[in-house]
Design a protein around this motif. Structure first.
Motif, PDB file in Angstrom:
ATOM      1  N   ASP A  43       0.834  -1.200   0.000  1.00  0.00           N
ATOM      2  CA  ASP A  43       0.000   0.000   0.000  1.00  0.00           C
ATOM      3  C   ASP A  43       0.867   1.247   0.000  1.00  0.00           C
ATOM      4  O   ASP A  43       1.947   1.265   0.610  1.00  0.00           O
ATOM      5  N   LYS A  81      -4.889   6.342   2.622  1.00  0.00           N
ATOM      6  CA  LYS A  81      -4.410   5.333   1.676  1.00  0.00           C
ATOM      7  C   LYS A  81      -4.593   5.856   0.258  1.00  0.00           C
ATOM      8  O   LYS A  81      -5.683   6.283  -0.123  1.00  0.00           O
ATOM      9  N   TYR A 136      -4.565  -7.199  -4.163  1.00  0.00           N
ATOM     10  CA  TYR A 136      -4.416  -7.515  -2.749  1.00  0.00           C
ATOM     11  C   TYR A 136      -4.566  -9.020  -2.552  1.00  0.00           C
ATOM     12  O   TYR A 136      -5.659  -9.502  -2.281  1.00  0.00           O
TER      13      TYR A 136
END
Length: 410
Positions: free
Chosen positions: A57, A122, A224
């Motif tokens: 991330d 994020k 992910y």
């Protein structure tokens, strides 16, 4: 000679047509990528400092007054509330000394800290935008359903060819918030599937549904790989045109420098092995009417009252459970830990310390109803241990197990 020339001419025309089509496809793809690029530029605000986590991330430190929330037209003159006016309280008599509750400080190393005056956000990638394709029924469906255990979907029907299944425990109790400690798991999904365990608060004014949801979700395995993430969803009109997942649209005001929406939650539980939990809370500040998201005692941020109508006066329902979504052409993913609730602790997904908030204290969790769209595949099971009997690893308070196996089609 005429026939070979005619064949050659047809072949040349076909090649020319294919080239033209190829140019059109290329132009269309370029245009699509340009639109996505512009969208990401609007969503991602300039960073004062950035980090790359071990999960891949990118986390940005963005000036608090320049974050995405204030692109919302209703928040142009909004005054930032740095902390709620309520005190974080715990119900007396509950004894949970478990070391498996992941604290905010465990999510990031100490080296990843934002400068004063900034908040942690994020960075949104192209693949994150795929979250918008998922139909969000959890929390919306319960508010617009009738009083029976049968759900009705007048607003947010799943897209054609898609399974959207729910298993939850819902209470029709007036409240100003809800909380739970949620067992962390990572069910396997394909790029077109979605699985979550979450809880909601909501209010239906008779026309549209105002809803807030939080929990963990697993999606986008290419970006992910089996990562379990903190997520939220909000809407003021049953998800028809307002609200979004996480920070895919303006609205949520981030105040934390250590926890942010979409963040990876790790480690996760193992079957018959160590169990890990996150403690999440949705609670309204009854003075400002803003709705706060808490991670343990960390004040992640809030949804300003301006975003809602009926939720401004509190919620009239809350619920805890799970949801999956999958194309009908694919084998459905598991819900929770991928095991039925009856398989119990260390096998099924547990949500413990279910509680509600109200200005006068903790209202009783009552008038409970099960909502199961496909009970042969996905179920919820409520429990409360007697005073003279203790569950494994401390008190659980009100709790519910939720889940179902992968590949279940009745």
């Amino acid at each position: 000679m005429e026939e070979p020339l005619l064949l050659l001419l047809i072949m040349l025309l076909a090649i020319a047509n294919n080239l033209a089509q190829g140019r059109l496809v290329t132009a269309s793809l370029k245009e699509e990528k340009l639109v996505i690029k512009r969208q990401l530029e609007l969503l991602n605000k300039p960073a004062i400092k950035s980090f790359v986590t071990k999960h891949g991330d990118i986390l940005d430190c963005v000036e608090i007054n320049k974050q995405l929330a204030f692109d919302h037209p209703l928040l142009k003159n909004h005054s930032i509330q740095m902390k709620p006016s309520f005190k974080i309280t715990k119900r007396k008599g509950l004894n949970d000394n478990s070391s498996t509750i992941l604290t905010a400080s465990q999510l990031l190393p100490k080296s990843m800290r934002c400068p004063k005056g900034t908040v942690l956000v994020k960075r949104i990638q192209e693949e994150d935008l795929a979250m918008a394709k998922y139909s969000k029924l959890f929390g919306v469906a319960f508010l617009i359903s009738n009083s029976s255990s049968k759900l009705v979907y007048p607003y947010n029907d799943p897209p054609p060819g898609v399974h959207n299944e729910l298993a939850a425990l819902v209470t029709s109790t007036q409240n100003t918030g809800a909380t739970a400690k949620i067992n962390l798991w990572s069910p396997s999904v394909t790029p077109n599937q979605y699985s979550d365990v979450s809880f909601f608060v909501g209010n239906d004014n008779g026309i549209v549904t105002n809803t807030l949801i939080t929990g963990w979700t697993v999606s986008n395995p290419h970006l992910y790989p089996d990562n379990t993430r903190l997520y939220t969803f909000w809407t003021r009109d049953s998800g028809k045109s307002t609200g979004c997942y996480n920070a895919l649209c303006p609205g949520f005001v981030q105040t934390s420098q250590t926890v942010t929406l979409g963040q990876t939650l790790s480690p996760i539980s193992r079957h018959m092995g160590p169990q890990y939990f996150v403690h999440l809370t949705l609670q309204q500040d009854v003075k400002t009417k803003n709705w706060w998201l808490l991670y343990g005692e960390e004040k992640v941020g809030y949804w300003p009252k301006e975003l809602f109508d009926s939720l401004v006066i509190g919620a009239n329902k809350a619920g805890w459970g799970g949801e999956i979504q999958s194309p009908v052409s694919e084998s459905p993913p598991g819900m929770g830990a991928g095991h039925f609730p009856e398989e119990n602790y260390r096998r099924a997904c547990l949500m413990k310390y279910l509680d509600l908030f109200a200005p006068q204290g903790f209202p009783a969790v009552k008038d409970l109803n099960y909502y199961l769209t496909k009970p042969k595949c996905y179920r919820a099971m409520y429990g409360k241990y007697p005073v003279n009997e203790e569950p494994p690893e401390g008190d659980w308070g009100n709790f519910v197990f939720v889940g179902g196996p992968i590949g279940c089609k009745d």
